[in-house]
Design a protein around this motif. Structure first.
Motif, PDB file in Angstrom:
ATOM      1  N   ILE A  80       0.810  -1.217   0.000  1.00  0.00           N
ATOM      2  CA  ILE A  80       0.000   0.000   0.000  1.00  0.00           C
ATOM      3  C   ILE A  80       0.841   1.263   0.000  1.00  0.00           C
ATOM      4  O   ILE A  80       0.357   2.325  -0.370  1.00  0.00           O
ATOM      5  CB  ILE A  80      -0.973   0.019   1.199  1.00  0.00           C
ATOM      6  CG1 ILE A  80      -0.203   0.082   2.515  1.00  0.00           C
ATOM      7  CG2 ILE A  80      -1.907  -1.164   1.148  1.00  0.00           C
ATOM      8  CD1 ILE A  80      -1.113   0.294   3.713  1.00  0.00           C
ATOM      9  N   ASP A  81       2.102   1.159   0.421  1.00  0.00           N
ATOM     10  CA  ASP A  81       2.945   2.356   0.452  1.00  0.00           C
ATOM     11  C   ASP A  81       3.192   2.894  -0.955  1.00  0.00           C
ATOM     12  O   ASP A  81       3.397   4.101  -1.123  1.00  0.00           O
ATOM     13  CB  ASP A  81       4.273   2.051   1.139  1.00  0.00           C
ATOM     14  CG  ASP A  81       4.081   1.677   2.596  1.00  0.00           C
ATOM     15  OD1 ASP A  81       3.160   2.230   3.228  1.00  0.00           O
ATOM     16  OD2 ASP A  81       4.832   0.821   3.101  1.00  0.00           O
ATOM     17  N   CYS A  82       3.192   2.026  -1.945  1.00  0.00           N
ATOM     18  CA  CYS A  82       3.372   2.471  -3.332  1.00  0.00           C
ATOM     19  C   CYS A  82       2.051   2.494  -4.096  1.00  0.00           C
ATOM     20  O   CYS A  82       1.821   3.394  -4.909  1.00  0.00           O
ATOM     21  CB  CYS A  82       4.358   1.561  -4.048  1.00  0.00           C
ATOM     22  SG  CYS A  82       6.045   1.625  -3.410  1.00  0.00           S
ATOM     23  N   HIS A  83       1.198   1.498  -3.840  1.00  0.00           N
ATOM     24  CA  HIS A  83      -0.031   1.369  -4.629  1.00  0.00           C
ATOM     25  C   HIS A  83      -1.209   2.119  -4.026  1.00  0.00           C
ATOM     26  O   HIS A  83      -2.231   2.277  -4.695  1.00  0.00           O
ATOM     27  CB  HIS A  83      -0.389  -0.115  -4.795  1.00  0.00           C
ATOM     28  CG  HIS A  83       0.546  -0.855  -5.689  1.00  0.00           C
ATOM     29  ND1 HIS A  83       0.425  -0.839  -7.062  1.00  0.00           N
ATOM     30  CD2 HIS A  83       1.639  -1.621  -5.404  1.00  0.00           C
ATOM     31  CE1 HIS A  83       1.402  -1.576  -7.588  1.00  0.00           C
ATOM     32  NE2 HIS A  83       2.149  -2.053  -6.615  1.00  0.00           N
ATOM     33  N   GLY A  84      -1.095   2.558  -2.768  1.00  0.00           N
ATOM     34  CA  GLY A  84      -2.141   3.362  -2.159  1.00  0.00           C
ATOM     35  C   GLY A  84      -3.258   2.547  -1.558  1.00  0.00           C
ATOM     36  O   GLY A  84      -3.218   1.306  -1.504  1.00  0.00           O
ATOM     37  N   LEU A  85      -4.277   3.250  -1.091  1.00  0.00           N
ATOM     38  CA  LEU A  85      -5.387   2.632  -0.361  1.00  0.00           C
ATOM     39  C   LEU A  85      -6.667   2.551  -1.178  1.00  0.00           C
ATOM     40  O   LEU A  85      -7.722   2.224  -0.654  1.00  0.00           O
ATOM     41  CB  LEU A  85      -5.667   3.438   0.916  1.00  0.00           C
ATOM     42  CG  LEU A  85      -4.620   3.298   2.018  1.00  0.00           C
ATOM     43  CD1 LEU A  85      -4.766   4.406   3.039  1.00  0.00           C
ATOM     44  CD2 LEU A  85      -4.758   1.935   2.699  1.00  0.00           C
ATOM     45  N   SER A  86      -6.606   2.871  -2.446  1.00  0.00           N
ATOM     46  CA  SER A  86      -7.816   2.830  -3.261  1.00  0.00           C
ATOM     47  C   SER A  86      -8.255   1.383  -3.484  1.00  0.00           C
ATOM     48  O   SER A  86      -7.508   0.439  -3.224  1.00  0.00           O
ATOM     49  CB  SER A  86      -7.571   3.514  -4.604  1.00  0.00           C
ATOM     50  OG  SER A  86      -6.529   2.857  -5.309  1.00  0.00           O
ATOM     51  N   ALA A  87      -9.471   1.223  -3.945  1.00  0.00           N
ATOM     52  CA  ALA A  87      -9.993  -0.122  -4.159  1.00  0.00           C
ATOM     53  C   ALA A  87      -9.305  -0.809  -5.339  1.00  0.00           C
ATOM     54  O   ALA A  87      -8.833  -0.170  -6.266  1.00  0.00           O
ATOM     55  CB  ALA A  87     -11.499  -0.045  -4.407  1.00  0.00           C
ATOM     56  N   HIS A  88      -9.260  -2.105  -5.293  1.00  0.00           N
ATOM     57  CA  HIS A  88      -8.678  -2.917  -6.355  1.00  0.00           C
ATOM     58  C   HIS A  88      -9.604  -2.894  -7.577  1.00  0.00           C
ATOM     59  O   HIS A  88     -10.819  -2.851  -7.412  1.00  0.00           O
ATOM     60  CB  HIS A  88      -8.515  -4.350  -5.830  1.00  0.00           C
ATOM     61  CG  HIS A  88      -7.653  -5.216  -6.694  1.00  0.00           C
ATOM     62  ND1 HIS A  88      -8.154  -5.901  -7.768  1.00  0.00           N
ATOM     63  CD2 HIS A  88      -6.331  -5.502  -6.637  1.00  0.00           C
ATOM     64  CE1 HIS A  88      -7.182  -6.597  -8.331  1.00  0.00           C
ATOM     65  NE2 HIS A  88      -6.064  -6.367  -7.671  1.00  0.00           N
ATOM     66  N   PRO A  89      -9.153  -2.875  -8.818  1.00  0.00           N
ATOM     67  CA  PRO A  89      -7.728  -2.911  -9.196  1.00  0.00           C
ATOM     68  C   PRO A  89      -7.068  -1.541  -9.044  1.00  0.00           C
ATOM     69  O   PRO A  89      -7.678  -0.513  -9.336  1.00  0.00           O
ATOM     70  CB  PRO A  89      -7.761  -3.320 -10.671  1.00  0.00           C
ATOM     71  CG  PRO A  89      -9.082  -2.808 -11.162  1.00  0.00           C
ATOM     72  CD  PRO A  89     -10.037  -2.938 -10.002  1.00  0.00           C
ATOM     73  N   TYR A  90      -5.818  -1.570  -8.584  1.00  0.00           N
ATOM     74  CA  TYR A  90      -5.115  -0.327  -8.327  1.00  0.00           C
ATOM     75  C   TYR A  90      -4.677   0.320  -9.633  1.00  0.00           C
ATOM     76  O   TYR A  90      -4.345  -0.371 -10.608  1.00  0.00           O
ATOM     77  CB  TYR A  90      -3.862  -0.583  -7.473  1.00  0.00           C
ATOM     78  CG  TYR A  90      -4.179  -1.195  -6.141  1.00  0.00           C
ATOM     79  CD1 TYR A  90      -4.960  -0.519  -5.220  1.00  0.00           C
ATOM     80  CD2 TYR A  90      -3.693  -2.451  -5.800  1.00  0.00           C
ATOM     81  CE1 TYR A  90      -5.251  -1.078  -3.989  1.00  0.00           C
ATOM     82  CE2 TYR A  90      -3.979  -3.018  -4.571  1.00  0.00           C
ATOM     83  CZ  TYR A  90      -4.761  -2.326  -3.669  1.00  0.00           C
ATOM     84  OH  TYR A  90      -5.055  -2.876  -2.459  1.00  0.00           O
ATOM     85  N   PRO A  91      -4.660   1.640  -9.680  1.00  0.00           N
ATOM     86  CA  PRO A  91      -4.137   2.313 -10.882  1.00  0.00           C
ATOM     87  C   PRO A  91      -2.639   2.076 -11.004  1.00  0.00           C
ATOM     88  O   PRO A  91      -1.966   1.781 -10.016  1.00  0.00           O
ATOM     89  CB  PRO A  91      -4.450   3.789 -10.628  1.00  0.00           C
ATOM     90  CG  PRO A  91      -4.526   3.907  -9.140  1.00  0.00           C
ATOM     91  CD  PRO A  91      -5.097   2.608  -8.655  1.00  0.00           C
ATOM     92  N   ARG A  92      -2.141   2.199 -12.214  1.00  0.00           N
ATOM     93  CA  ARG A  92      -0.714   2.018 -12.448  1.00  0.00           C
ATOM     94  C   ARG A  92       0.080   3.053 -11.643  1.00  0.00           C
ATOM     95  O   ARG A  92      -0.263   4.224 -11.596  1.00  0.00           O
ATOM     96  CB  ARG A  92      -0.401   2.173 -13.931  1.00  0.00           C
ATOM     97  CG  ARG A  92       1.058   1.951 -14.289  1.00  0.00           C
ATOM     98  CD  ARG A  92       1.262   2.067 -15.791  1.00  0.00           C
ATOM     99  NE  ARG A  92       2.646   1.905 -16.149  1.00  0.00           N
ATOM    100  CZ  ARG A  92       3.242   0.727 -16.351  1.00  0.00           C
ATOM    101  NH1 ARG A  92       2.533  -0.394 -16.225  1.00  0.00           N
ATOM    102  NH2 ARG A  92       4.510   0.655 -16.674  1.00  0.00           N
ATOM    103  N   VAL A  93       1.140   2.571 -10.993  1.00  0.00           N
ATOM    104  CA  VAL A  93       1.991   3.457 -10.204  1.00  0.00           C
ATOM    105  C   VAL A  93       2.709   4.423 -11.137  1.00  0.00           C
ATOM    106  O   VAL A  93       3.314   4.010 -12.136  1.00  0.00           O
ATOM    107  CB  VAL A  93       3.010   2.649  -9.378  1.00  0.00           C
ATOM    108  CG1 VAL A  93       3.998   3.584  -8.691  1.00  0.00           C
ATOM    109  CG2 VAL A  93       2.289   1.801  -8.348  1.00  0.00           C
TER     110      VAL A  93
END
Length: 278
Positions: A80-93
């Motif tokens: 989550i430190d890179c991909h964040g807390l949004s719902a899956h599927p995560y947006p591209r970093v």
């Protein structure tokens, strides 16, 4: 709802530091390869490496260091430190923006130096070197990976005859996409210049440190090797010796060359005999 589906979805909507382990486990349920690869990286144990723990204690164990080394209270960086807390599927970093909060933190200029580098002008980004396998790999590579630093730097030696004696001019160039060394205050690159006698025995040496320098009066000062342009070090030669041996050494441990560092890497080395074109 099946148990494994619930285990996957629940952390995605719960958020918070306490849910970090659950979220990482949830990621591993569908992305076991990526999770296993990332766990082998230094980022995954950024708060537990011996080098960090030693330097952290020596500086009074400031909480500010943990904002990057352990953002959510774990052994290091988590999903989550890179991909964040949004719902899956995560947006591209988004790279390098996602890297900047830590790699442009106080005591870090990795991203700032990258933005003005030949690598950035070519269209490269952090992943070009640190995650070269583009097939959804999370096998992040860095200086601690054996062979990663091979061929990264070169040394070129020339001599100049001055009225007061002879001078060696040592040009350092490297191919990193950012200043060398990257990372924070503990890492360094040392240029070791040794004068040798006719049998190759060391007569004297001079040492030049590149990285972050600290003084009681001025605090921390950045003195890294910039990307692209290179750096020339001039050093006077003493006595009758006509041979010099030069080494460029990458070190992970704080302190001088007399401090043992099992992980240090010799980036380049040359032996030259003093000569001039008449």
């Amino acid at each position: 709802m099946k148990a494994w589906i619930a285990a996957l979805l629940l952390p995605l909507f719960s958020g918070g530091v306490g849910a970090t382990a659950d979220r990482d486990n949830a990621c591993a349920a569908c992305h076991p390869r990526q999770q296993a690869e990332f766990q082998q990286s230094r980022m995954a144990i950024a708060a537990e490496t011996a080098t960090f723990r030693e330097e952290w204690r020596q500086n009074g164990s400031p909480e500010s260091c943990l904002r990057c080394h352990s953002p959510t209270g774990s052994a290091g960086v988590t999903c989550i430190d890179c991909h964040g807390l949004s719902a899956h599927p995560y947006p591209r970093v988004q790279v390098p923006a996602a890297c900047a909060p830590c790699h442009d933190a106080p005591g870090e200029i990795t991203l700032r130096s990258f933005r003005n580098s030949p690598a950035a002008r070519r269209g490269d980004d952090c992943l070009t070197c640190h995650l070269p396998d583009a097939s959804f790999s999370h096998d992040f590579q860095g200086p601690t990976r054996p062979g990663f630093l091979q061929g990264i730097a070169t040394l070129t030696i020339a001599f100049r005859r001055d009225p007061g004696g002879d001078t060696a001019l040592i040009r350092i160039r490297h191919k990193a996409g950012h200043a060398l060394p990257g990372g924070t205050t503990g890492r360094s690159v040392w240029l070791l210049v040794e004068q040798l006698d006719s049998r190759g025995r060391r007569l004297e040496d001079r040492q030049y440190r590149f990285g972050w320098l600290h003084s009681i009066t001025a605090g921390w000062r950045e003195n890294t090797l910039p990307p692209g342009v290179g750096k020339v070090v001039e050093t006077s030669l003493h006595g009758a010796s006509r041979r010099i041996r030069v080494k460029l050494i990458y070190r992970f441990r704080a302190g001088g060359l007399d401090v043992e560092d099992p992980g240090q890497v010799v980036l380049a080395g040359e032996i030259r005999t003093l000569s001039f074109r008449e």
